[in-house]
Design an enzyme around this catalytic site. Sequence first.
Site, mmCIF file in Angstrom:
data_model
loop_
_atom_site.group_PDB
_atom_site.id
_atom_site.type_symbol
_atom_site.label_atom_id
_atom_site.label_comp_id
_atom_site.label_asym_id
_atom_site.label_seq_id
_atom_site.Cartn_x
_atom_site.Cartn_y
_atom_site.Cartn_z
ATOM 1 N N ASN A 1 -13.618 -7.012 2.967
ATOM 2 C CA ASN A 1 -12.599 -6.566 3.523
ATOM 3 C C ASN A 1 -12.809 -5.313 4.307
ATOM 4 O O ASN A 1 -13.732 -4.781 3.930
ATOM 5 C CB ASN A 1 -11.284 -6.557 2.976
ATOM 6 C CG ASN A 1 -11.488 -5.496 1.611
ATOM 7 O OD1 ASN A 1 -11.372 -4.311 1.907
ATOM 8 N ND2 ASN A 1 -11.267 -5.846 0.583
ATOM 9 N N ASP B 1 -9.410 -10.347 -4.176
ATOM 10 C CA ASP B 1 -8.558 -11.160 -5.057
ATOM 11 C C ASP B 1 -9.600 -12.372 -5.658
ATOM 12 O O ASP B 1 -9.190 -12.914 -6.612
ATOM 13 C CB ASP B 1 -7.496 -11.773 -4.327
ATOM 14 C CG ASP B 1 -6.435 -10.796 -4.009
ATOM 15 O OD1 ASP B 1 -6.464 -9.549 -4.886
ATOM 16 O OD2 ASP B 1 -5.612 -10.626 -3.116
ATOM 17 N N PHE C 1 -1.543 0.298 -4.387
ATOM 18 C CA PHE C 1 -1.241 0.245 -2.933
ATOM 19 C C PHE C 1 -1.233 -1.393 -2.736
ATOM 20 O O PHE C 1 -1.906 -2.125 -3.237
ATOM 21 C CB PHE C 1 -2.493 0.797 -2.127
ATOM 22 C CG PHE C 1 -2.416 2.302 -2.044
ATOM 23 C CD1 PHE C 1 -2.228 3.179 -2.881
ATOM 24 C CD2 PHE C 1 -2.199 2.634 -0.743
ATOM 25 C CE1 PHE C 1 -2.049 4.528 -2.554
ATOM 26 C CE2 PHE C 1 -1.960 3.963 -0.179
ATOM 27 C CZ PHE C 1 -1.869 4.848 -1.297
ATOM 28 N N LYS D 1 5.151 -7.097 -6.592
ATOM 29 C CA LYS D 1 4.062 -6.513 -7.318
ATOM 30 C C LYS D 1 4.050 -5.457 -8.479
ATOM 31 O O LYS D 1 3.534 -5.521 -9.443
ATOM 32 C CB LYS D 1 2.978 -6.031 -6.058
ATOM 33 C CG LYS D 1 1.959 -7.000 -6.162
ATOM 34 C CD LYS D 1 0.887 -6.459 -4.961
ATOM 35 C CE LYS D 1 0.573 -7.503 -4.120
ATOM 36 N NZ LYS D 1 -0.352 -6.942 -2.974
ATOM 37 N N LYS E 1 3.194 -6.123 -12.353
ATOM 38 C CA LYS E 1 2.170 -5.478 -12.974
ATOM 39 C C LYS E 1 2.389 -4.204 -13.741
ATOM 40 O O LYS E 1 1.587 -3.364 -13.966
ATOM 41 C CB LYS E 1 1.158 -4.870 -11.657
ATOM 42 C CG LYS E 1 0.618 -6.288 -10.852
ATOM 43 C CD LYS E 1 -0.215 -6.044 -9.888
ATOM 44 C CE LYS E 1 -0.718 -7.174 -9.170
ATOM 45 N NZ LYS E 1 -1.875 -7.058 -8.454
#
Length: 407
Positions: free
Chosen positions: A208, A277, A324, A338, A342
């Site tokens: 990315n 991912d 982030f 998220k 997590k």
Amino acid sequence: MVEVLLGVTGCIGAYKVPELVRLLRAGGAGVTVVMTRNAGWFVTEGTLQTLSQRPVYGDMFHPRTADGIEHIDLARRADLLLVAPATAHTLASFAGGLADDLLSTIYLASACPVMVAPAMNSFMYQHSAVQANLEILRRRGVEVVGPGTGELACGESGPGRLLEPADIAAKALALAGGKTGQILAGLNVVISSGPTREPLDGVRFLSNPATGRMGHALAEAAIHRGATVTLVSGPTHLPDPAGARVVHVTRVEEMRHAILEGSEGSDLVVMAAAVGDYRLARPAAGKLKKSARGLDLHLEPAPDILAELGRRRGSAPRPVLVGFAAETDDLVLNARRKLEAKNLDHIVANPVNRAGAGFGAETNQVTLISRNGDTDSWPVMSKSQVAARLLDHLAGVHFSAAAGTEG
Ligand SMILES: Cc1cc2nc3c(=O)[nH]c(=O)nc-3n(C[C@H](O)[C@H](O)[C@H](O)COP(=O)(O)O)c2cc1C
């Protein structure tokens, strides 16, 4: 009040110096300007004297003050020597130890931290002579900030632009206040930065556009606040921040291993890296051949490092976990999901499809979401300013005396 000795050299970027002086003073610093002879061609002494509200120094042999030895006295009083903009010529003088004008002599006489913000044409900046001088300075502990990349005054585009004054001021104030602002002293901080790369075959990879600017800015800000910093970085073009232990990784699994190892006994983990991912279970060792039939690749989920950190920590207070979240839609909702899934303490939601934010941008526009429900949208800021504000916030909430046992 911290004292910044601001060296200004002969470069077109000097037109930004009045704003830099204003911002440094607004940030609580006293600013004393030292101009090289050539700087006077680009910005006037009168402007800088008026904005700094102090005499401007320049000529070693026509001292402004009658008593003492000017270059020694100026060097002694400074908490930071900041040279912005720094020309190729002045960088060479510093690297070579020349002392043929007031600024280069002050550099040799100073014991305080030194920060330089290079600005020049991109061919000049990329010249091996300039790069070698910067390397010498970095090895000596000089903090090199920037340059930025983009349109240059000479009409070319590339690296060489003076960083924005707000960015330089934020970094300079953090470094100048270093002795008094050690709000993370004694803490072990782990930060991830940059992209990861997953091989598709022997020559191709899935990645990315993350540049590492946010993670590296966080590492610098944490160092300036006194933390012991481990930076786990994917491939970037950025130099290692001075004072950090840097672990260079490429694949998600390598990043996972380095983060889990570094986070043992740590106080704070900030995952700013854009971790992939997905990955290919068994990438071919050699180069896949081109085929008219096309190519189907089956990608499997890559390890979720943040989720693993959250599971490992469970209900323990340490390490504080900050993620982030790069989002394109439903920023706050997705980021909050998220955070909960997590087991994080905070998540910095980061729109990656807006101008002035996300991958590769020099600025960022983030929303800080906390486990207690607080949602705070910050204005567009440089990534250094986001880093400074985030760490100051975390220090106040989790690591100050006032944070008590909850912290
Ligand atoms: C219009 C103009 C623009 C310049 N811009 C730069 C620049 O951006 N960066 C740089 O390193 N030198 C630049 N220079 C060259 C420096 O001014 C020159 O190397 C000078 O010797 C630097 O002296 P100093 O470092 O003592 O200020 C420029 C010169 C001119 C005439």
